[in-house]
Design an enzyme around this catalytic site. Structure first.
Site: not given
Length: 134
Positions: A69, A90
């Protein structure tokens, strides 16, 4: 509450590292997939009973999850497809770790670990929806 404070403290550092990695040509998607691969390695280590090694590799996987990110944000390359890939990886990483715990607990007859640490959280992880990216 604790997570909020940790993010606030580590945010500037992760953005600096993400910016450096992004400038070197490493993409956020590459780091995302690398994190998933590390989680799968940790799953195998856990299933084989190498719990400390699995924990170390899982920490590296988590570091990738933080940095992907940061790379996207620092390079202004945030895209819906990348966010979807990140959320999907994830969930796969979460589920695989619970499967590794279940495998280890079955192989070692640690039934308490199979029921407590694996079945319920794995079901919850599978039920989590991906964040809507609008």
């Amino acid at each position: 509450m604790v997570t909020h404070h940790l993010r606030r403290m580590s945010g500037p550092l992760s953005l600096k590292v993400g910016h450096t990695l992004g400038k070197s040509g490493i993409t956020a998607n590459f780091v995302t997939v690398t994190g998933l691969m590390l989680a799968l390695v940790a799953t195998g280590l856990c299933a084989a009973g190498h719990l400390v090694a699995a924990g170390i590799v899982l920490i590296l996987s988590g570091l990738c999850d933080v940095l992907d990110g940061a790379i996207a944000k620092s390079g202004h390359h945030m895209a819906k497809a990348g966010a979807y890939l990140d959320s999907t990886c994830d969930r796969l990483a979460d589920g695989s770790m619970f499967a590794g715990i279940a495998w280890w607990s079955h192989a070692t007859d640690e039934d308490w670990a199979a029921s407590t640490c694996s079945k319920e959280p794995m079901g919850a992880a599978c039920c989590l929806s991906l964040r809507p990216w609008s």
